[in-house]
Write a protein that holds these residues in place. Sequence first.
Motif, PDB file in Angstrom:
ATOM      1  N   ASN A   1       0.820  -1.183  -0.061  1.00 14.36           N
ATOM      2  CA  ASN A   1       0.070  -0.046   0.012  1.00 14.36           C
ATOM      3  C   ASN A   1       0.822   1.183   0.174  1.00 14.36           C
ATOM      4  N   GLN A   2       1.098   2.016  -0.900  1.00 13.73           N
ATOM      5  CA  GLN A   2       1.826   3.225  -1.206  1.00 13.73           C
ATOM      6  C   GLN A   2       1.400   4.045  -0.198  1.00 13.73           C
ATOM      7  N   ASN A   3       0.435   4.299   0.499  1.00  9.18           N
ATOM      8  CA  ASN A   3       0.162   5.196   1.556  1.00  9.18           C
ATOM      9  C   ASN A   3       0.576   4.982   2.851  1.00  9.18           C
ATOM     10  N   ASP A   4       0.755   3.495   3.095  1.00  8.96           N
ATOM     11  CA  ASP A   4       1.173   3.014   4.471  1.00  8.96           C
ATOM     12  C   ASP A   4       2.521   2.727   4.498  1.00  8.96           C
ATOM     13  N   CYS A   5       3.456   3.177   3.576  1.00 15.95           N
ATOM     14  CA  CYS A   5       4.994   2.782   3.618  1.00 15.95           C
ATOM     15  C   CYS A   5       5.560   4.165   3.960  1.00 15.95           C
ATOM     16  N   SER A   6       6.182   4.131   4.944  1.00 16.44           N
ATOM     17  CA  SER A   6       7.083   5.361   5.378  1.00 16.44           C
ATOM     18  C   SER A   6       8.436   4.974   5.025  1.00 16.44           C
ATOM     19  N   GLU A   7       9.402   5.874   4.839  1.00 13.45           N
ATOM     20  CA  GLU A   7      10.668   5.703   4.599  1.00 13.45           C
ATOM     21  C   GLU A   7      11.581   4.734   5.827  1.00 13.45           C
ATOM     22  N   GLU A   8      10.875   5.172   6.849  1.00 10.17           N
ATOM     23  CA  GLU A   8      11.506   4.353   8.206  1.00 10.17           C
ATOM     24  C   GLU A   8      11.146   2.942   7.949  1.00 10.17           C
ATOM     25  N   ASP A   9       9.790   2.573   7.646  1.00  4.39           N
ATOM     26  CA  ASP A   9       9.622   1.148   7.435  1.00  4.39           C
ATOM     27  C   ASP A   9      10.281   0.440   6.301  1.00  4.39           C
ATOM     28  N   LEU A  10      10.719   1.316   5.217  1.00 11.27           N
ATOM     29  CA  LEU A  10      11.027   0.494   4.141  1.00 11.27           C
ATOM     30  C   LEU A  10      12.769   0.472   4.487  1.00 11.27           C
ATOM     31  N   LYS A  11      13.366   1.217   5.548  1.00  9.57           N
ATOM     32  CA  LYS A  11      14.946   0.984   5.880  1.00  9.57           C
ATOM     33  C   LYS A  11      14.917  -0.309   7.077  1.00  9.57           C
ATOM     34  N   ASP A  12      13.744  -0.660   7.572  1.00  6.67           N
ATOM     35  CA  ASP A  12      14.071  -1.548   8.531  1.00  6.67           C
ATOM     36  C   ASP A  12      13.331  -2.833   7.920  1.00  6.67           C
ATOM     37  N   PRO A  13      14.403  -3.839   7.904  1.00  8.47           N
ATOM     38  CA  PRO A  13      13.704  -5.227   7.125  1.00  8.47           C
ATOM     39  C   PRO A  13      12.782  -5.749   7.962  1.00  8.47           C
ATOM     40  N   ASN A  14      12.531  -5.807   9.311  1.00  5.65           N
ATOM     41  CA  ASN A  14      11.818  -6.534  10.179  1.00  5.65           C
ATOM     42  C   ASN A  14      10.461  -5.617   9.842  1.00  5.65           C
ATOM     43  N   LYS A  15      10.150  -4.378   9.951  1.00  7.39           N
ATOM     44  CA  LYS A  15       9.124  -3.607   9.735  1.00  7.39           C
ATOM     45  C   LYS A  15       8.611  -3.815   8.225  1.00  7.39           C
TER      46      LYS A  15
ATOM     47  N   LYS B   1       8.855  -6.256   6.212  1.00  8.48           N
ATOM     48  CA  LYS B   1       8.507  -7.368   5.925  1.00  8.48           C
ATOM     49  C   LYS B   1       6.911  -7.547   5.812  1.00  8.48           C
ATOM     50  N   LEU B   2       6.202  -6.696   6.797  1.00 10.09           N
ATOM     51  CA  LEU B   2       4.919  -6.728   6.904  1.00 10.09           C
ATOM     52  C   LEU B   2       4.339  -5.594   5.731  1.00 10.09           C
ATOM     53  N   LYS B   3       5.189  -4.686   5.227  1.00  9.92           N
ATOM     54  CA  LYS B   3       4.618  -3.432   4.376  1.00  9.92           C
ATOM     55  C   LYS B   3       4.986  -3.867   2.804  1.00  9.92           C
ATOM     56  N   VAL B   4       5.931  -4.902   2.771  1.00  9.96           N
ATOM     57  CA  VAL B   4       6.192  -4.966   1.373  1.00  9.96           C
ATOM     58  C   VAL B   4       5.812  -6.284   0.797  1.00  9.96           C
ATOM     59  N   PHE B   5       5.749  -6.700  -0.347  1.00  4.32           N
ATOM     60  CA  PHE B   5       5.460  -7.818  -0.996  1.00  4.32           C
ATOM     61  C   PHE B   5       6.683  -8.750  -0.679  1.00  4.32           C
ATOM     62  N   VAL B   6       6.553  -9.948  -0.323  1.00  3.04           N
ATOM     63  CA  VAL B   6       7.484 -10.941  -0.187  1.00  3.04           C
ATOM     64  C   VAL B   6       7.995 -11.676  -1.103  1.00  3.04           C
ATOM     65  N   ASP B   7       7.212 -12.346  -1.975  1.00  3.46           N
ATOM     66  CA  ASP B   7       7.382 -12.993  -3.220  1.00  3.46           C
ATOM     67  C   ASP B   7       8.511 -12.380  -4.063  1.00  3.46           C
ATOM     68  N   GLY B   8       9.337 -13.092  -4.539  1.00  5.95           N
ATOM     69  CA  GLY B   8      10.236 -12.699  -5.704  1.00  5.95           C
ATOM     70  C   GLY B   8       9.674 -12.617  -7.002  1.00  5.95           C
ATOM     71  N   CYS B   9      10.177 -11.667  -7.886  1.00  5.89           N
ATOM     72  CA  CYS B   9       9.634 -11.389  -9.208  1.00  5.89           C
ATOM     73  C   CYS B   9      10.044 -12.447 -10.216  1.00  5.89           C
ATOM     74  N   PHE B  10      10.942 -13.237 -10.157  1.00  8.00           N
ATOM     75  CA  PHE B  10      11.524 -14.087 -11.163  1.00  8.00           C
ATOM     76  C   PHE B  10      10.691 -15.330 -11.311  1.00  8.00           C
ATOM     77  N   PHE B  11      10.076 -15.813 -10.098  1.00  6.62           N
ATOM     78  CA  PHE B  11       8.872 -16.939 -10.582  1.00  6.62           C
ATOM     79  C   PHE B  11       7.709 -16.340 -10.939  1.00  6.62           C
ATOM     80  N   LEU B  12       7.213 -15.156 -10.751  1.00 13.56           N
ATOM     81  CA  LEU B  12       5.791 -14.788 -11.051  1.00 13.56           C
ATOM     82  C   LEU B  12       6.136 -14.450 -12.543  1.00 13.56           C
ATOM     83  N   VAL B  13       7.452 -13.563 -13.003  1.00 15.48           N
ATOM     84  CA  VAL B  13       7.348 -13.299 -14.468  1.00 15.48           C
ATOM     85  C   VAL B  13       7.394 -14.686 -15.374  1.00 15.48           C
ATOM     86  N   THR B  14       8.132 -15.701 -14.918  1.00 13.57           N
ATOM     87  CA  THR B  14       8.511 -16.827 -15.649  1.00 13.57           C
ATOM     88  C   THR B  14       7.115 -17.694 -15.759  1.00 13.57           C
TER      89      THR B  14
END
Length: 160
Positions: free
Chosen positions: A88-102, A104-117
């Motif tokens: 959710n673009q509105n729920d993603c702050s720069e602090e959240d994006l810098k901390d891998p633990n936070k 994990k709950l805010k970003v997509f966890v699946d990789g793109c390679f498998f989805l593209v192929t």
Amino acid sequence: YAMLLSLIFLIVLVAAIVGFVFRHEIKTSFESNLDLALKDYNVTADRHSEAVDTIQRTLHCCGVQNYSDWERTEYFSQRGFPRSCCKNQNDCSEEDLKDPNKAKLKVFVDGCFFLVTSTMESKMSVVAGISFGIACFQLIGIILSCCLSRYITNNQYEMV
């Protein structure tokens, strides 16, 4: 005309066979290029960075194999995960994006390679069907042009 259609038919046939035979090399090449694009990712208007962002937004994925691939990039050490990974673009702050633990709950966890192929492989049946239809029309054109040529050759003496 029949020779031209035959030549085009053979070229398409060879291209299809080469694509089928080297499909694994294409996957490997795509994976290494996607990994390279992640390593060279930056915020300037770079074509590769835009492509990575588009893939991540469209397929709802992050990284090559999973979101943790970003942690090995220079971009992550400076800015964290890119905004294109956010669920959710509105729920993603720069602090959240810098901390891998936070993050994990805010970003997509699946990789793109498998989805593209998997997306490409699911669309291959449609591409194969369309190609087969075009090949059938080409074969019909070759047969009809040969029949027309034979008809013209046989009736040439009758016209005189």
